[in-house]
Design an enzyme around this catalytic site. Structure first.
Site, PDB file in Angstrom:
ATOM      1  N   CYS A  88     112.711 -19.368  69.169  1.00 14.96           N
ATOM      2  CA  CYS A  88     112.898 -20.791  68.868  1.00 14.96           C
ATOM      3  C   CYS A  88     112.020 -21.660  69.767  1.00 14.96           C
ATOM      4  O   CYS A  88     110.815 -21.716  69.561  1.00 14.96           O
ATOM      5  CB  CYS A  88     114.373 -21.159  68.954  1.00 14.96           C
ATOM      6  N   HIS A 188     117.045 -17.219  65.172  1.00 16.60           N
ATOM      7  CA  HIS A 188     117.833 -16.756  66.316  1.00 16.60           C
ATOM      8  C   HIS A 188     118.350 -15.342  66.069  1.00 16.60           C
ATOM      9  O   HIS A 188     119.359 -15.160  65.372  1.00 16.60           O
ATOM     10  CB  HIS A 188     119.020 -17.699  66.569  1.00 16.60           C
ATOM     11  N   GLU A 190     119.979 -13.474  67.982  1.00 20.91           N
ATOM     12  CA  GLU A 190     121.255 -13.215  68.664  1.00 20.91           C
ATOM     13  C   GLU A 190     122.455 -13.773  67.923  1.00 20.91           C
ATOM     14  O   GLU A 190     123.608 -13.486  68.282  1.00 20.91           O
ATOM     15  CB  GLU A 190     121.220 -13.797  70.081  1.00 20.91           C
TER      16      GLU A 190
END
Length: 733
Positions: A88, A188, A190
């Protein structure tokens, strides 16, 4: 071998770190992007970079063009031989460093899943990952490879690896440097809803190992680089909890009759009680703490005197001020205090053994107390003053426990040799119950509400603040902002708060209802939201994001249709990801046990998730987790630190007070349950005479998909779930 994570104050960084640990099976060293300053710290940072295998640059709020948002990231990206993975904000910095440009998306995407399409199956970063997969996006900025509209001006340094499509427009989702081992993804990996995040990081790690084999890494003590105090690594923050010096003895008597109404028992013992009333699903237990006048200890703390804890006795005005030692906080004080009372009871009775509260602290922690844990808050106030407590907790030795499912009730004490008190009071309570037939006698609320005045939020002001929220969301400074308002009620001096509470729970029974009257502060809550519960093995959080009123929603199916939409699910997903980060800063094996399920309550349907983490073998306690997860993410937004700083300004630095804080209990056997203070009335005693003042906070999560009118209506629905009991006989101002 180690990998360095550069954190940009994001609320997902700990989850990213856990992903790095799992994928690489190596230690992850974490620094903030402003831990070092260039050029003065370049030498020590260079030493650190030489002693790690690779660098991961995490996500964060703000812009890659603002030096205050990105810190040392541009300097790290000049290390051409160092394997780097940017996510990001890290991805954006990588691309800008190599000649790309950035633009703001016409429609920012926060907390939404998107289809990702890989450009080539031959890229090692995506080895073993399907050509098309889904991942979660949190960004307002996107990268373009060309400085104008012609493809011939594409950056020659950056190779595109993946795209997604917004209204048929390509948005770059992954890229690498043409020759250096620098990689980045806009999405993202995660996030709980992203696919193949583990595989992506594992592929990067394989690339890094092959690339760095030619370098002989020097093994030096990393703490000499000054990073030990700023890492996000797992830590035990309250080390004074294990003293166990108590002589508590658990004694109990069953009340003869079952299905006791907690409010009737409260009236039997009034005014010396603190009520935790689970009067709706999924609540199971209700507890009535029975403080003894002039004996039971009350702990008070204020952010205006952070180094002082005041100790008083229940219903007595005098108090003793304790100045905390250097390096001691109110949190370590509470931990040490409960450590002295820590007890593991050997209880043979199955029902009593299963009771989660066996004496301990009952009370509340304000929003401002929580806020002070993550930012330097502004302490100027408008409608409140410095005498208002931010922590109020009473140590309870005697209590009554009522189980909603079985209807069984016990009166108990952990005070040694207290059997005579138990026998006497059990008889008095049963006699009172028989006289009342286990029913609370309610008064005519139309008469009670006469003379009350209420000042509701101003719509024009709310709409202006909504517009400001949208500007911050579109600029990338936040993904979600929980904008709140305060309603002020003036209550005639003779009005009893207990009568108001009885009316509240009749209209809005809830699993985490409370009635606290500490004398200098009062809380009447009908909260449906658990914040954090823990036992000796695990902790659980149940965030609520997404609410529809039953007045406008006739069935569960209809509620699902209204709540299971991108806007509502995005709000919930952001808080789930935030909580996973908060828990992962301390705990291993954080799991999402329930993701975005519609649950039915008395007046509303709500979108609820459940996240759990294991405490066993984690080298920390529940109090550590409580401190690390406050303030509640559902009341701030994400990223948490930047969001609360924005909200402070928008809400004109007014104290939220007890609203948006937490209330509940911490038992002496280290079991606890804390709820978020919403759907509540709260107040403080003042020296001036005349009417009493109560406050009711209400708010909601603002995202880029929010509509001003809809958010105004949702905020009013939440407000009305509390204050509509005053509609009759009410004077408006």
């Amino acid at each position: 071998m180690s990998i360095l994570l550069i954190d940009s104050y994001d609320s997902f960084s700990s989850s990213f770190r856990r992903l790095l640990e799992k994928a690489t099976e190596c230690s992850v060293i974490t620094i903030k992007n402003d831990t070092y300053h260039i050029p003065e710290d370049s030498k020590v940072l260079d030493q650190l970079l030489q002693n790690v295998m690779a660098v991961a640059i995490g996500p964060g709020p703000g812009s890659p063009l603002k030096s205050e948002d990105i810190g040392v990231i541009p300097y790290v990206l000049t290390k051409k031989d160092l394997p780097i993975l940017g996510v990001c904000l890290g991805f954006q910095c990588l691309c800008l460093e190599n000649g790309c440009k950035m633009k703001y998306l016409d429609h920012p995407v926060h907390g939404q899943t998107a289809g990702i399409q890989i450009t080539s199956r031959k890229e090692p970063l995506f080895d073993g990952i399907p050509r098309k997969f889904r991942a979660v996006r949190y960004h307002s900025i996107h990268i373009i490879q060309n400085s104008d509209s012609t493809p011939s001006t594409q950056s020659p340094e950056i190779i595109p690896l993946a795209y997604c499509y917004d209204e048929d427009k390509e948005v770059l989702m992954a890229a690498r440097h043409i020759c250096y081992p620098h990689f980045g993804v806009q999405y993202h990996p995660e996030s709980i809803c992203s696919e193949f995040g583990l595989e992506l990081v594992r592929n990067f790690w394989n690339i890094a190992q092959k690339f760095r084999k030619r370098d002989e890494l020097r093994r030096e003590d990393l703490y000499k680089f000054g990073i030990g105090s700023v890492t996000l690594e797992k830590r035990n923050i309250q080390t004074d909890y294990d003293s166990q010096l108590t002589n508590h003895q658990l004694q109990y008597i069953y009340l003869n009759k079952s299905i006791h109404e907690p409010t009737v028992i409260c009236e039997a013992v009034s005014p010396n009680f603190l009520l935790l009333n689970s009067c709706a699903n999924p609540g199971e237990w209700s507890f009535i703490g029975l403080p003894e006048e002039g004996v039971s200890e009350v702990l008070t703390h204020s952010i205006y005197e952070p180094n002082v804890v005041k100790i008083s006795k229940w219903r007595q005005t005098g108090q003793k001020s304790l100045k905390l030692e250097t390096q001691t906080t109110v949190w370590s004080f509470m931990s040490k205090y409960m450590g002295r009372h820590k007890t593991n009871f050997d209880v043979q009775d199955e029902f009593v053994a299963g009771c989660p509260f066996k004496g301990g602290l009952i009370g509340f922690i304000s929003y401002e107390e929580s806020l002070s844990l993550i930012t330097d808050i502004h302490k100027n106030t408008l409608e409140t003053n410095k005498s208002e407590p931010d922590i109020k907790l009473c140590f309870i030795e005697r209590f009554i426990a009522i189980n909603r499912k079985s209807g069984r009730t016990v009166i108990a004490s952990i005070r040694p040799k207290d059997s005579k008190w138990l026998e006497t009071n059990a008889k008095l309570i049963e006699k009172y119950i028989d006289a009342r037939k286990d029913r609370t006698e309610k008064k005519d609320f139309k008469e009670i509400s006469k003379g009350m005045k209420m000042r509701k939020p101003d719509k024009a002001e709310y709409i202006r603040n909504f517009a400001s929220c949208q500007r911050f969301l579109h600029s990338g400074d936040s993904y979600e902002l929980c904008l709140t308002t305060t309603t002020k009620l003036e209550i005639p001096a003779e009005t009893k708060l207990w009568d108001i509470y009885l009316e509240m729970i009749q209209h809005n029974p809830s699993p985490y209802s409370v009635f606290f009257d500490f004398g200098d502060s009062q809380l009447l809550s009908t909260s449906p939201e658990r914040f954090l519960s823990w036992n000796r093995d695990k902790c659980q959080m149940r965030p609520i994001k997404g609410t529809v009123s039953k007045r406008d929603t006739k069935s569960y199916r209809c509620a699902c249709e209204k709540l299971l939409i991108p806007k509502e699910m995005g709000e919930n997903l952001m808080i789930v990801d935030l909580i996973r980060h908060d828990l992962s800063s301390l705990l291993e094996n954080v799991k999402v046990k329930q993701l975005m399920k519609v649950e039915e309550y008395q007046t509303v349907y709500q979108l609820v998730s459940v996240i759990e983490g294991k405490l066993k073998d984690s080298n920390c306690h529940g109090i550590d987790v409580l401190k690390s997860t406050l303030p509640p993410g559902s009341m701030t937004g994400a990223p948490k630190k930047r969001s609360v700083e924005i909200l402070e300004k928008l809400e004109l630095y007014k104290r939220r007070g007890i609203y948006s804080g937490v209330c509940g209990y911490w038992s002496v056997d280290d079991i606890a349950d804390w709820s978020v203070v919403i759907r509540s009335l709260f107040g403080y005693n003042r020296e001036e005479s005349g009417d009493k003042t109560l406050y009711c906070g209400a708010g909601g999560a603002i995202t880029v998909l929010s509509n001003a009118e809809s958010e105004w209506q949702e905020m009013n629905d939440k407000l009305d779930s509390v204050v509509r009991i005053f509609e009759r006989g009410l004077g408006m101002s």
